[in-house]
Design an enzyme around this catalytic site. Structure first.
Site, short mmCIF file in Angstrom:
data_model
loop_
_atom_site.label_atom_id
_atom_site.label_comp_id
_atom_site.label_asym_id
_atom_site.label_seq_id
_atom_site.Cartn_x
_atom_site.Cartn_y
_atom_site.Cartn_z
N GLU A 118 0.29 91.38 -1.14
CA GLU A 118 0.97 91.66 -2.12
C GLU A 118 0.47 92.07 -3.43
O GLU A 118 0.73 93.33 -3.98
CB GLU A 118 2.09 90.57 -2.49
CG GLU A 118 2.87 90.38 -1.33
CD GLU A 118 3.90 91.22 -0.93
OE1 GLU A 118 3.98 92.22 -1.54
OE2 GLU A 118 4.85 90.95 -0.11
N ARG A 122 0.88 96.09 -4.15
CA ARG A 122 1.52 96.43 -5.75
C ARG A 122 0.69 96.59 -6.94
O ARG A 122 0.79 97.53 -7.78
CB ARG A 122 2.55 95.37 -5.83
CG ARG A 122 3.38 94.96 -4.80
CD ARG A 122 4.59 93.99 -5.06
NE ARG A 122 5.30 93.57 -4.10
CZ ARG A 122 6.56 93.11 -3.83
NH1 ARG A 122 7.17 93.35 -5.03
NH2 ARG A 122 7.11 92.79 -2.76
N ASP A 250 3.81 96.51 10.78
CA ASP A 250 4.02 97.66 10.38
C ASP A 250 2.86 98.28 9.61
O ASP A 250 2.27 99.58 10.24
CB ASP A 250 5.24 97.59 9.50
CG ASP A 250 4.93 96.55 8.36
OD1 ASP A 250 4.15 95.80 8.22
OD2 ASP A 250 5.99 96.32 7.89
N GLU A 374 12.31 101.57 3.05
CA GLU A 374 11.88 102.41 4.06
C GLU A 374 12.60 103.38 4.67
O GLU A 374 12.11 104.45 5.29
CB GLU A 374 11.63 101.35 5.32
CG GLU A 374 10.50 100.32 5.09
CD GLU A 374 10.74 99.35 3.96
OE1 GLU A 374 11.94 99.15 3.89
OE2 GLU A 374 9.84 98.78 3.71
#
Ligand SMILES: *[C@@H]1O[C@H](CO)[C@@H](O)[C@H](O)[C@H]1NC(C)=O
Ligand SMILES: *[C@@H]1O[C@H](CO)[C@@H](O)[C@H](O)[C@H]1NC(C)=O
Ligand SMILES: *[C@@H]1O[C@H](CO)[C@@H](O)[C@H](O)[C@H]1NC(C)=O
Ligand SMILES: *[C@@H]1O[C@H](CO)[C@@H](O)[C@H](O)[C@H]1NC(C)=O
Ligand SMILES: *[C@@H]1O[C@H](CO)[C@@H](O)[C@H](O)[C@H]1NC(C)=O
Ligand SMILES: *[C@@H]1O[C@H](CO)[C@@H](O)[C@H](O)[C@H]1NC(C)=O
Ligand SMILES: *[C@@H]1O[C@H](CO)[C@@H](O)[C@H](O)[C@H]1NC(C)=O
Ligand SMILES: *[C@@H]1O[C@H](CO)[C@@H](O)[C@H](O)[C@H]1NC(C)=O
Ligand SMILES: *[C@@H]1O[C@H](CO)[C@@H](O)[C@H](O)[C@H]1NC(C)=O
Ligand SMILES: *[C@@H]1O[C@H](CO)[C@@H](O)[C@H](O)[C@H]1NC(C)=O
Ligand SMILES: *[C@@H]1O[C@H](CO)[C@@H](O)[C@H](O)[C@H]1NC(C)=O
Ligand SMILES: *[C@@H]1O[C@H](CO)[C@@H](O)[C@H](O)[C@H]1NC(C)=O
Length: 470
Positions: A118, A122, A250, A374
């Site tokens: 994260e 980010r 993913d 997404e």
């Protein structure tokens, strides 16, 4: 893109009622790109104002109660994650810059342990992108400081990073999955670490990130090119056979392709690995609903066989296939991408949602929607690749639904139950709403030369990174 275990659903069912254009608004104006882009910018300004009023400096505002949350290190993630969207939308960001100038990456209202994934996607991605868009040194200096804070994660016998860093002990520690590191976590920092090495002229970041790819490439797996989602960072052994393009897997696959694009194909390592993954995916995991050839699903793989569930997170794959189709001039990838994107859009408009002659289902029986990007991300690629205005209409429909059902008096909130017409808000406004959802929506209605796909590649949090040298 995110490796959350909590994989939530989709705006499903026919209960979604689109807002009508305001009565004074002519339909032709409402359908103009300029009008739509401006409405999306207004949504950004509205949400940012609420954040500023009630939560400035905290990670997020809770947009129903006007309180704060600090689950992303307490470093003001909304400010850093939203910055490049402000730059792209042409919004003045002086207060954000001033905040970042004073930002130290130390324990601050959050946990002493920070999540590597994260923090990379980010914060580091946001800072690097802001630097590339403005060439303002401040953002590069902060990127370097943050990169150094993250390095202890890689001090393992294999070089596979741990899921978290303890800021006090300056050591890597396990994330939330026992002794395991997560495939998507370890494979979703290569774009950022490469650019950081190039800009700082210090190869140490890239070396750590590249080691991960080299270790993985040497492993042979049950499904060639596809890797199980858990790996032990001490031994380098996989500890599950579960394979997925959804959460936990993913963005590892996403970044293989994007590394290839970022370095303009200078080595074939990443595209060979990506192609091998996609070839096996086409052979073993792509399923089409009977009678609906355009409804194309991506199955997972568990215990030696396909597992027929797909979540919202896996919908990024449509865009990833489209991006590959464009760069490799491969029509079968483009068509697969368009089909997956259409399938995911179908979950929004509610037709055929649970169609499953193959026994397909969407994860999970739960029906929350947390402002995830997404599907609009894949629609963005579909539009850029085909220029078909149909995709702009899809995006606009989604935006109208979000505006109608998620808007609170302070911002936009995730929903607990998308099939409920009452405002069943969950009081959470994730920073990716600013970084990704609104950015992709805005770009869908902007000139295609704004953040052109020939010049930029998006990190998994939609932060653009320049293709070619840093
Ligand atoms: C940390 O939390 C305290 C208590 O909520 C608050 O007073 C302080 O302003 C916060 N610090 C930052 C940087 O947000
Ligand atoms: C939150 O702030 C908004 C806008 O200032 C206000 O309308 C709303 O009543 C507030 N909600 C609560 C729960 O205080
Ligand atoms: C924002 O900063 C720029 C550059 O320092 C300055 O020119 C501008 O006046 C500032 N704008 C506001 C509203 O403070
Ligand atoms: C960034 O760091 C460089 C080198 O340490 C320094 O010269 C420069 O003033 C810094 N820039 C800002 C805006 O902090
Ligand atoms: C894990 O990896 C080590 C070293 O690579 C190997 O010797 C061992 O057999 C593996 N353990 C399991 C359970 O596969
Ligand atoms: C297009 O991509 C698919 C999937 O990876 C591959 O099997 C096929 O050979 C490619 N076609 C061309 C013409 O490169
Ligand atoms: C892409 O493929 C098409 C059809 O195979 C061909 O006509 C075209 O020249 C190719 N373009 C590039 C850039 O390779
Ligand atoms: C199905 O997808 C193809 C592209 O793969 C597209 O050309 C076609 O229009 C789609 N058909 C429908 C009914 O959506
Ligand atoms: C996409 O959909 C079209 C139209 O239904 C179908 O002919 C084609 O086989 C599908 N392609 C892929 C790669 O899924
Ligand atoms: C759906 O799951 C989310 C995350 O686990 C939870 O917060 C929410 O309350 C659930 N919603 C419903 C309607 O069960
Ligand atoms: C969601 O809302 C619908 C419609 O109000 C209701 O039928 C359903 O039971 C709700 N689901 C949950 C999990 O609360
Ligand atoms: C709302 O969704 C977020 C994910 O965006 C989740 O972290 C949070 O726990 C949820 N909140 C509630 C009250 O369900």
């Amino acid at each position: 893109m995110q490796s959350f275990l909590v994989i939530t659903l989709i705006l499903s069912t026919a209960s979604i009622v689109y807002t009508q254009p305001p009565s004074l608004q002519h339909a032709s104006l409402e359908s103009s790109n300029q009008f739509r882009a401006n409405e999306i910018k207004n949504a950004f300004l509205y949400a940012f104002k609420g954040y500023k009023k009630y939560a400035w400096g905290h990670d997020e505002v809770q947009p129903v109660t006007n309180t704060t949350s600090d689950n992303y290190n307490g470093w003001g993630v909304t400010i850093v994650d939203s910055l490049d969207t402000m730059i792209i939308m042409g919004i003045e960001y002086n207060d954000s810059r001033e905040f970042i100038k004073n930002l130290e990456f130390t324990v601050n209202n959050g946990s002493t342990k920070i999540n590597v994934f994260e923090t990379v996607i980010r914060y580091l991605g946001g800072l690097l992108s802001a630097y590339e868009l403005t060439k303002d040194d401040l953002f590069l200096n902060k990127s370097i400081k943050l990169g150094n804070v993250l390095l202890p994660a890689f001090d393992t016998p294999t070089g596979i990073p741990m899921g978290m860093v303890d800021l006090v002990k300056k050591k890597g520690v396990h994330g939330g999955y026992g002794r395991n590191s997560v495939l998507a976590d370890i494979g979703t920092l290569q774009l950022e670490f490469r650019r950081l090495s190039e800009l700082s002229r210090n190869s140490k970041y890239l070396k750590k990130a590249q080691k991960v790819i080299d270790v993985l490439q040497r492993k042979s797996t049950e499904l060639p090119g596809l890797y199980p989602v858990f790996i032990d960072p001490y031994t380098g052994n996989f500890t599950t056979t579960w394979v997925t393009w959804g959460g936990l897997g993913d963005s590892f696959y996403e970044y293989l392709l994007k590394q290839h694009i970022m370095i303009q194909g200078k080595t074939s390592q990443y595209i060979d690995m990506w192609m091998s993954a996609v070839k096996t995916t086409m052979e073993k995991l792509v399923y089409t609903a009977k009678g609906f050839p355009n409804l194309t699903y991506l199955a997972q793989w568990k215990n030696g066989k396909p597992f027929f569930e797909m979540g919202h997170l896996a919908c990024f794959a449509g865009g990833n296939f489209l991006l590959a189709g464009k760069f490799l001039n491969n029509t079968s990838l483009t068509n697969l991408g368009l089909n997956v994107t259409a399938t995911c859009y179908n979950t929004y408009i509610g037709t055929n949602t649970m169609i499953s002659p193959e026994g397909f289902g969407w994860i999970s029986p739960n029906s929350s929607y947390i402002l995830r990007p997404e599907v609009v991300e894949s629609i963005f690629y579909a539009y850029r690749v085909t220029r078909d205005p149909k995709y702009q209409d899809w995006a606009w429909n989604i935006f109208k639904s979000i505006n109608k059902f998620c808007k609170t008096s302070t911002g936009f909130s995730g929903l607990n139950n998308v099939t409920s017409l009452i405002n069943d808000w969950n009081n959470s406004q994730q920073s990716f709403f600013f970084a990704e959802t609104l950015k992709y929506l805005y770009l869908i209605f902007s000139n295609t030369s704004l953040i052109s796909l020939d010049e930029w590649v998006f990190n998994t949090e939609a932060h653009p990174i320049r293709i070619g040298g840093g």
